[in-house]
Design a protein around this motif. Sequence first.
Motif, PDB file in Angstrom:
ATOM      1  N   LEU A   8       7.458   9.051   6.502  1.00  0.00           N
ATOM      2  CA  LEU A   8       7.215  10.198   7.372  1.00  0.00           C
ATOM      3  C   LEU A   8       7.628   9.909   8.814  1.00  0.00           C
ATOM      4  O   LEU A   8       8.031  10.823   9.542  1.00  0.00           O
ATOM      5  CB  LEU A   8       5.735  10.589   7.311  1.00  0.00           C
ATOM      6  CG  LEU A   8       5.271  11.275   6.024  1.00  0.00           C
ATOM      7  CD1 LEU A   8       3.750  11.312   5.964  1.00  0.00           C
ATOM      8  CD2 LEU A   8       5.839  12.691   5.942  1.00  0.00           C
ATOM      9  N   GLU A   9       7.517   8.652   9.228  1.00  0.00           N
ATOM     10  CA  GLU A   9       7.828   8.289  10.604  1.00  0.00           C
ATOM     11  C   GLU A   9       9.247   7.753  10.763  1.00  0.00           C
ATOM     12  O   GLU A   9       9.618   7.253  11.833  1.00  0.00           O
ATOM     13  CB  GLU A   9       6.794   7.275  11.097  1.00  0.00           C
ATOM     14  CG  GLU A   9       5.387   7.888  11.160  1.00  0.00           C
ATOM     15  CD  GLU A   9       4.311   6.903  11.586  1.00  0.00           C
ATOM     16  OE1 GLU A   9       4.628   5.703  11.756  1.00  0.00           O
ATOM     17  OE2 GLU A   9       3.154   7.338  11.740  1.00  0.00           O
ATOM     18  N   GLY A  10      10.059   7.866   9.704  1.00  0.00           N
ATOM     19  CA  GLY A  10      11.461   7.477   9.785  1.00  0.00           C
ATOM     20  C   GLY A  10      11.726   5.998   9.666  1.00  0.00           C
ATOM     21  O   GLY A  10      12.837   5.541   9.976  1.00  0.00           O
ATOM     22  N   ASP A  11      10.728   5.229   9.237  1.00  0.00           N
ATOM     23  CA  ASP A  11      10.902   3.787   9.087  1.00  0.00           C
ATOM     24  C   ASP A  11      11.423   3.459   7.687  1.00  0.00           C
ATOM     25  O   ASP A  11      11.142   4.168   6.719  1.00  0.00           O
ATOM     26  CB  ASP A  11       9.572   3.061   9.305  1.00  0.00           C
ATOM     27  CG  ASP A  11       9.076   3.177  10.732  1.00  0.00           C
ATOM     28  OD1 ASP A  11       9.924   3.198  11.645  1.00  0.00           O
ATOM     29  OD2 ASP A  11       7.850   3.258  10.934  1.00  0.00           O
ATOM     30  N   LEU A  63       5.571  -6.927   8.528  1.00  0.00           N
ATOM     31  CA  LEU A  63       6.331  -7.713   7.562  1.00  0.00           C
ATOM     32  C   LEU A  63       7.450  -6.888   6.941  1.00  0.00           C
ATOM     33  O   LEU A  63       8.586  -7.370   6.809  1.00  0.00           O
ATOM     34  CB  LEU A  63       5.403  -8.238   6.467  1.00  0.00           C
ATOM     35  CG  LEU A  63       6.086  -9.035   5.352  1.00  0.00           C
ATOM     36  CD1 LEU A  63       6.777 -10.279   5.907  1.00  0.00           C
ATOM     37  CD2 LEU A  63       5.076  -9.411   4.274  1.00  0.00           C
ATOM     38  N   VAL A  64       7.162  -5.646   6.573  1.00  0.00           N
ATOM     39  CA  VAL A  64       8.197  -4.789   5.992  1.00  0.00           C
ATOM     40  C   VAL A  64       9.335  -4.583   6.990  1.00  0.00           C
ATOM     41  O   VAL A  64      10.518  -4.666   6.632  1.00  0.00           O
ATOM     42  CB  VAL A  64       7.597  -3.435   5.551  1.00  0.00           C
ATOM     43  CG1 VAL A  64       8.711  -2.465   5.122  1.00  0.00           C
ATOM     44  CG2 VAL A  64       6.621  -3.633   4.402  1.00  0.00           C
ATOM     45  N   THR A  65       8.990  -4.325   8.238  1.00  0.00           N
ATOM     46  CA  THR A  65      10.013  -4.149   9.274  1.00  0.00           C
ATOM     47  C   THR A  65      10.855  -5.411   9.420  1.00  0.00           C
ATOM     48  O   THR A  65      12.088  -5.342   9.530  1.00  0.00           O
ATOM     49  CB  THR A  65       9.344  -3.790  10.611  1.00  0.00           C
ATOM     50  OG1 THR A  65       8.647  -2.541  10.462  1.00  0.00           O
ATOM     51  CG2 THR A  65      10.376  -3.656  11.718  1.00  0.00           C
ATOM     52  N   ARG A  66      10.204  -6.555   9.406  1.00  0.00           N
ATOM     53  CA  ARG A  66      10.920  -7.827   9.537  1.00  0.00           C
ATOM     54  C   ARG A  66      11.871  -8.044   8.355  1.00  0.00           C
ATOM     55  O   ARG A  66      13.030  -8.410   8.547  1.00  0.00           O
ATOM     56  CB  ARG A  66       9.911  -8.970   9.617  1.00  0.00           C
ATOM     57  CG  ARG A  66      10.550 -10.357   9.633  1.00  0.00           C
ATOM     58  CD  ARG A  66       9.498 -11.435   9.468  1.00  0.00           C
ATOM     59  NE  ARG A  66      10.107 -12.708   9.099  1.00  0.00           N
ATOM     60  CZ  ARG A  66       9.434 -13.722   8.580  1.00  0.00           C
ATOM     61  NH1 ARG A  66       8.120 -13.615   8.367  1.00  0.00           N
ATOM     62  NH2 ARG A  66      10.059 -14.847   8.261  1.00  0.00           N
ATOM     63  N   GLY A 120       9.312  15.858   2.634  1.00  0.00           N
ATOM     64  CA  GLY A 120      10.150  16.577   3.586  1.00  0.00           C
ATOM     65  C   GLY A 120      10.997  15.692   4.459  1.00  0.00           C
ATOM     66  O   GLY A 120      11.422  16.113   5.546  1.00  0.00           O
ATOM     67  N   VAL A 121      11.270  14.459   3.985  1.00  0.00           N
ATOM     68  CA  VAL A 121      12.074  13.533   4.773  1.00  0.00           C
ATOM     69  C   VAL A 121      13.104  12.866   3.862  1.00  0.00           C
ATOM     70  O   VAL A 121      13.049  12.987   2.642  1.00  0.00           O
ATOM     71  CB  VAL A 121      11.202  12.443   5.450  1.00  0.00           C
ATOM     72  CG1 VAL A 121      10.216  13.064   6.419  1.00  0.00           C
ATOM     73  CG2 VAL A 121      10.473  11.610   4.394  1.00  0.00           C
ATOM     74  N   GLN A 122      14.043  12.163   4.492  1.00  0.00           N
ATOM     75  CA  GLN A 122      15.023  11.359   3.757  1.00  0.00           C
ATOM     76  C   GLN A 122      14.524   9.920   3.727  1.00  0.00           C
ATOM     77  O   GLN A 122      14.359   9.282   4.758  1.00  0.00           O
ATOM     78  CB  GLN A 122      16.392  11.419   4.439  1.00  0.00           C
ATOM     79  CG  GLN A 122      17.452  10.546   3.798  1.00  0.00           C
ATOM     80  CD  GLN A 122      18.005  11.124   2.510  1.00  0.00           C
ATOM     81  OE1 GLN A 122      18.032  12.344   2.329  1.00  0.00           O
ATOM     82  NE2 GLN A 122      18.461  10.256   1.616  1.00  0.00           N
ATOM     83  N   ALA A 123      14.260   9.404   2.523  1.00  0.00           N
ATOM     84  CA  ALA A 123      13.799   8.023   2.412  1.00  0.00           C
ATOM     85  C   ALA A 123      14.903   7.067   2.840  1.00  0.00           C
ATOM     86  O   ALA A 123      16.061   7.216   2.444  1.00  0.00           O
ATOM     87  CB  ALA A 123      13.374   7.722   0.982  1.00  0.00           C
ATOM     88  N   ASP A 158       0.842  -1.198   0.000  1.00  0.00           N
ATOM     89  CA  ASP A 158       0.000   0.000   0.000  1.00  0.00           C
ATOM     90  C   ASP A 158       0.874   1.244   0.000  1.00  0.00           C
ATOM     91  O   ASP A 158       1.713   1.429   0.879  1.00  0.00           O
ATOM     92  CB  ASP A 158      -0.905  -0.038   1.246  1.00  0.00           C
ATOM     93  CG  ASP A 158      -1.913   1.104   1.264  1.00  0.00           C
ATOM     94  OD1 ASP A 158      -1.486   2.264   1.368  1.00  0.00           O
ATOM     95  OD2 ASP A 158      -3.120   0.816   1.180  1.00  0.00           O
ATOM     96  N   SER A 159       0.671   2.128  -0.980  1.00  0.00           N
ATOM     97  CA  SER A 159       1.541   3.301  -1.101  1.00  0.00           C
ATOM     98  C   SER A 159       1.356   4.274   0.054  1.00  0.00           C
ATOM     99  O   SER A 159       2.312   4.945   0.460  1.00  0.00           O
ATOM    100  CB  SER A 159       1.290   4.013  -2.436  1.00  0.00           C
ATOM    101  OG  SER A 159      -0.032   4.524  -2.520  1.00  0.00           O
ATOM    102  N   ASP A 160       0.148   4.380   0.610  1.00  0.00           N
ATOM    103  CA  ASP A 160      -0.062   5.276   1.751  1.00  0.00           C
ATOM    104  C   ASP A 160       0.699   4.769   2.982  1.00  0.00           C
ATOM    105  O   ASP A 160       1.226   5.568   3.764  1.00  0.00           O
ATOM    106  CB  ASP A 160      -1.548   5.393   2.075  1.00  0.00           C
ATOM    107  CG  ASP A 160      -2.290   6.299   1.098  1.00  0.00           C
ATOM    108  OD1 ASP A 160      -1.692   6.688   0.072  1.00  0.00           O
ATOM    109  OD2 ASP A 160      -3.464   6.614   1.357  1.00  0.00           O
ATOM    110  N   ILE A 161       0.755   3.453   3.148  1.00  0.00           N
ATOM    111  CA  ILE A 161       1.497   2.906   4.273  1.00  0.00           C
ATOM    112  C   ILE A 161       2.990   3.140   4.077  1.00  0.00           C
ATOM    113  O   ILE A 161       3.713   3.510   5.022  1.00  0.00           O
ATOM    114  CB  ILE A 161       1.195   1.405   4.443  1.00  0.00           C
ATOM    115  CG1 ILE A 161      -0.254   1.216   4.916  1.00  0.00           C
ATOM    116  CG2 ILE A 161       2.163   0.761   5.435  1.00  0.00           C
ATOM    117  CD1 ILE A 161      -0.691  -0.224   5.026  1.00  0.00           C
ATOM    118  N   MET A 162       3.475   2.949   2.867  1.00  0.00           N
ATOM    119  CA  MET A 162       4.891   3.204   2.597  1.00  0.00           C
ATOM    120  C   MET A 162       5.222   4.676   2.833  1.00  0.00           C
ATOM    121  O   MET A 162       6.274   5.010   3.389  1.00  0.00           O
ATOM    122  CB  MET A 162       5.244   2.794   1.171  1.00  0.00           C
ATOM    123  CG  MET A 162       5.312   1.289   0.970  1.00  0.00           C
ATOM    124  SD  MET A 162       6.593   0.500   1.991  1.00  0.00           S
ATOM    125  CE  MET A 162       6.852  -1.036   1.078  1.00  0.00           C
TER     126      MET A 162
END
Length: 328
Positions: free
Chosen positions: A171-174, A314-317, A234-237, A162-166
């Motif tokens: 935005l949250e630095g993940d 799952l993405v974090t893992r 406004g963040v660094q991917a 999901d692009s909104d989740i990505m």
Amino acid sequence: MSLNVLFVGGTGQISYSCVQRAVADGHRVSVFNRGQRQDELPPGVTSIVGELGGSEYAALADRGFDVVCQFIVFKREQMAKDIEVFAGHCGQYIFISSASVYEKPASHYVITENTPAVNPYWTYSQAKIACEELLKSSSNLPWTIVRPSHTVRTGLPVMIGDSDIMARRMLEGDPTIVAGDGHTLWTLTRSADFAVPFVRLFGKSAAMNDVFHITNDKAHTWDQIQMAIGRLLGVQAKIVHVPTDTLVKYIPDWVGPLTGDKAWSAIFDNSKIKGVVGDFECAESLEEILEEPILHLHRRLANGRPPRGDFDALVTRICKEQGALGEA
């Protein structure tokens, strides 16, 4: 010349911009769909509400459309029904297929309409190919097949999930995931840019019984695309590169959209469509291409960020396990 045009769909990622362009170009436009999207149709557009294949749909044959633009047929049986409804009842039937039908990997690094339509990895593409083949074999139905590549309006381009989740993760630095090494070239086209040559196909004798793709001439790497999304937010991917084969081991269904599509470079030769409808311009900078999707994202996020869930976990893992490779 003003034509009587039907859009089956008309409020989707690509079709909505095409409806707007058709109206701007002076055509008489009707839209058939279930009436469930929130986007308001342009003034003067006739809305016809019904189900694909229902009684209201069969009645469309009697309305004398010069052009029928089919955006929501994805299965062979749906195409068979459309042929039954519109054969002998419209001047031009335009089927929206997909550039994902092209062979993977392509035998030449630049894709033309002569590139074979063979995709052994993705059932979506295989179904589109089956629709194309059935349409080509029909009689008394002048057809045009259009193959868009990745076309953006409201959604951000990501490789999985999901692009909104990505975007929220950015935005949250993940960290977020890009399949492969991030150097794969990918073509993005704004829906508004796609719509200009698409509408010019209406009524063109040179477009009858032929296949065209409509895309940007410019391609960017997936890393460039994700870094641009981060800048615009406004963040660094924080990108984690994961081999496609590894990702598919986590989620086997990703084989379609990855191995069957986004894992390969996609660079297109648009000379065929330009030879029929004339030259057209597409935004080339990622800032301009992503401007509208970012605007729509902010509107959605204003109503709340998407919650964390299984996909996030799952993405974090995956990022953690990929990052641990090579550690002592």
